[in-house]
Write a protein that holds these residues in place. Structure first.
Motif, PDB file in Angstrom:
ATOM      1  N   TYR A  25      48.568  17.805  43.275  1.00 43.40           N
ATOM      2  CA  TYR A  25      47.783  17.152  42.153  1.00 43.40           C
ATOM      3  C   TYR A  25      46.739  17.336  41.955  1.00 43.40           C
ATOM      4  O   TYR A  25      45.771  17.429  42.632  1.00 43.40           O
ATOM      5  CB  TYR A  25      47.956  15.583  42.442  1.00 43.40           C
ATOM      6  CG  TYR A  25      49.207  14.957  42.892  1.00 43.40           C
ATOM      7  CD1 TYR A  25      50.126  14.780  41.722  1.00 43.40           C
ATOM      8  CD2 TYR A  25      49.725  14.533  43.891  1.00 43.40           C
ATOM      9  CE1 TYR A  25      51.395  14.259  42.007  1.00 43.40           C
ATOM     10  CE2 TYR A  25      50.863  13.869  44.074  1.00 43.40           C
ATOM     11  CZ  TYR A  25      51.698  13.913  42.959  1.00 43.40           C
ATOM     12  OH  TYR A  25      53.014  13.440  43.509  1.00 43.40           O
ATOM     13  N   VAL A  26      46.544  17.882  40.802  1.00 45.90           N
ATOM     14  CA  VAL A  26      45.145  18.480  40.369  1.00 45.90           C
ATOM     15  C   VAL A  26      43.912  17.570  40.309  1.00 45.90           C
ATOM     16  O   VAL A  26      42.987  17.760  40.722  1.00 45.90           O
ATOM     17  CB  VAL A  26      45.140  19.292  38.818  1.00 45.90           C
ATOM     18  CG1 VAL A  26      45.204  17.997  37.886  1.00 45.90           C
ATOM     19  CG2 VAL A  26      43.981  20.103  38.768  1.00 45.90           C
ATOM     20  N   ASP A  27      44.386  16.053  40.480  1.00 44.41           N
ATOM     21  CA  ASP A  27      43.394  15.223  40.417  1.00 44.41           C
ATOM     22  C   ASP A  27      42.657  15.237  41.618  1.00 44.41           C
ATOM     23  O   ASP A  27      41.281  15.023  41.827  1.00 44.41           O
ATOM     24  CB  ASP A  27      44.074  13.604  40.088  1.00 44.41           C
ATOM     25  CG  ASP A  27      44.604  13.423  38.889  1.00 44.41           C
ATOM     26  OD1 ASP A  27      44.088  13.902  37.807  1.00 44.41           O
ATOM     27  OD2 ASP A  27      45.919  13.363  38.954  1.00 44.41           O
ATOM     28  N   PHE A  28      43.356  15.229  42.858  1.00 42.71           N
ATOM     29  CA  PHE A  28      42.799  15.555  44.059  1.00 42.71           C
ATOM     30  C   PHE A  28      41.742  16.676  44.237  1.00 42.71           C
ATOM     31  O   PHE A  28      40.759  16.647  44.803  1.00 42.71           O
ATOM     32  CB  PHE A  28      43.692  15.650  45.306  1.00 42.71           C
ATOM     33  CG  PHE A  28      44.704  14.277  45.212  1.00 42.71           C
ATOM     34  CD1 PHE A  28      44.182  13.307  44.943  1.00 42.71           C
ATOM     35  CD2 PHE A  28      46.061  14.478  45.889  1.00 42.71           C
ATOM     36  CE1 PHE A  28      45.175  12.122  45.201  1.00 42.71           C
ATOM     37  CE2 PHE A  28      46.883  13.426  46.027  1.00 42.71           C
ATOM     38  CZ  PHE A  28      46.627  12.198  45.702  1.00 42.71           C
ATOM     39  N   GLN A  29      42.355  17.752  43.482  1.00 43.28           N
ATOM     40  CA  GLN A  29      41.297  19.011  43.691  1.00 43.28           C
ATOM     41  C   GLN A  29      40.031  18.845  42.834  1.00 43.28           C
ATOM     42  O   GLN A  29      38.965  19.148  43.197  1.00 43.28           O
ATOM     43  CB  GLN A  29      42.141  20.152  42.948  1.00 43.28           C
ATOM     44  CG  GLN A  29      41.250  21.561  43.201  1.00 43.28           C
ATOM     45  CD  GLN A  29      41.942  22.664  42.458  1.00 43.28           C
ATOM     46  OE1 GLN A  29      42.854  22.491  41.489  1.00 43.28           O
ATOM     47  NE2 GLN A  29      41.496  23.691  42.812  1.00 43.28           N
ATOM     48  N   CYS A  55      44.825  25.686  45.063  1.00 47.88           N
ATOM     49  CA  CYS A  55      45.856  24.524  45.845  1.00 47.88           C
ATOM     50  C   CYS A  55      45.669  25.075  47.194  1.00 47.88           C
ATOM     51  O   CYS A  55      46.223  24.248  48.044  1.00 47.88           O
ATOM     52  CB  CYS A  55      47.073  24.940  45.283  1.00 47.88           C
ATOM     53  SG  CYS A  55      47.265  24.439  43.558  1.00 47.88           S
ATOM     54  N   TYR A  56      45.535  26.069  47.760  1.00 46.52           N
ATOM     55  CA  TYR A  56      45.483  26.288  49.183  1.00 46.52           C
ATOM     56  C   TYR A  56      44.274  25.673  49.864  1.00 46.52           C
ATOM     57  O   TYR A  56      44.234  25.722  51.241  1.00 46.52           O
ATOM     58  CB  TYR A  56      45.209  27.895  49.346  1.00 46.52           C
ATOM     59  CG  TYR A  56      46.377  28.741  48.790  1.00 46.52           C
ATOM     60  CD1 TYR A  56      47.590  28.629  49.374  1.00 46.52           C
ATOM     61  CD2 TYR A  56      46.040  29.640  47.772  1.00 46.52           C
ATOM     62  CE1 TYR A  56      48.680  29.367  48.590  1.00 46.52           C
ATOM     63  CE2 TYR A  56      46.993  30.404  47.400  1.00 46.52           C
ATOM     64  CZ  TYR A  56      48.247  30.373  47.734  1.00 46.52           C
ATOM     65  OH  TYR A  56      49.223  31.096  47.220  1.00 46.52           O
ATOM     66  N   LEU A  57      43.505  24.875  49.390  1.00 43.73           N
ATOM     67  CA  LEU A  57      42.617  24.013  50.079  1.00 43.73           C
ATOM     68  C   LEU A  57      43.555  22.983  50.827  1.00 43.73           C
ATOM     69  O   LEU A  57      43.087  22.528  52.093  1.00 43.73           O
ATOM     70  CB  LEU A  57      41.839  23.452  49.046  1.00 43.73           C
ATOM     71  CG  LEU A  57      40.728  23.948  48.219  1.00 43.73           C
ATOM     72  CD1 LEU A  57      40.008  23.180  47.100  1.00 43.73           C
ATOM     73  CD2 LEU A  57      39.651  24.251  49.233  1.00 43.73           C
TER      74      LEU A  57
END
Length: 134
Positions: A25-29, A55-57
């Motif tokens: 979810y891009v919201d978390f990023q 996303c690899y975070l």
């Protein structure tokens, strides 16, 4: 005459309906970036987080259903229903920041220490590998 295109269209429609939900979810990023990438952050760290790691975070390999070790900690605290709850995501980031980056090694830096030193919470090359490659 119209049978092949109709069959292909029906197969595409069925595949799109049956596809599983995305777990990334891009919201978390976005909350991660808002919290840790500030005006004081170096250009290198900003580029690393926003352009290279992305996303690899939190994820391992190409399949975003696979969490890396940092993402596993966040996954214990968050679910897809929390996507729009910035305060809960921020609280989860704060909680995970206290965890040591090497399980069982109290001398290892915490995830928060790594990020404060403008390092990723995980090794990027390891995060890019598929889990079965480890």
């Amino acid at each position: 005459m119209f049978r092949a295109p109709t069959t292909v269209l029906a197969a595409m429609l069925l595949a799109s309906v049956c596809a599983g939900p995305a777990f990334a979810y891009v919201d978390f990023q976005k909350v991660f970036v808002a919290k840790y990438v500030t005006d004081e952050s170096s250009k290198d760290f900003t580029k690393l987080v926003k352009k290279t790691a992305k996303c690899y975070l939190c994820h391992q390999g190409k399949n975003k259903k696979n969490d890396n070790v940092y993402g596993e900690h966040l996954d214990e605290l968050l679910d897809k229903g929390d996507r729009k709850d910035k305060e809960k995501v921020m609280a989860a980031l704060d909680e995970v920041a206290k965890i040591h980056s090497v399980p069982g090694d109290e001398a290892s830096p915490t995830y928060g220490d790594l990020i404060a030193d403008e390092k990723l919470p995980v090794d990027l090359e390891t995060a890019k590998k598929e889990p079965e490659d480890l």
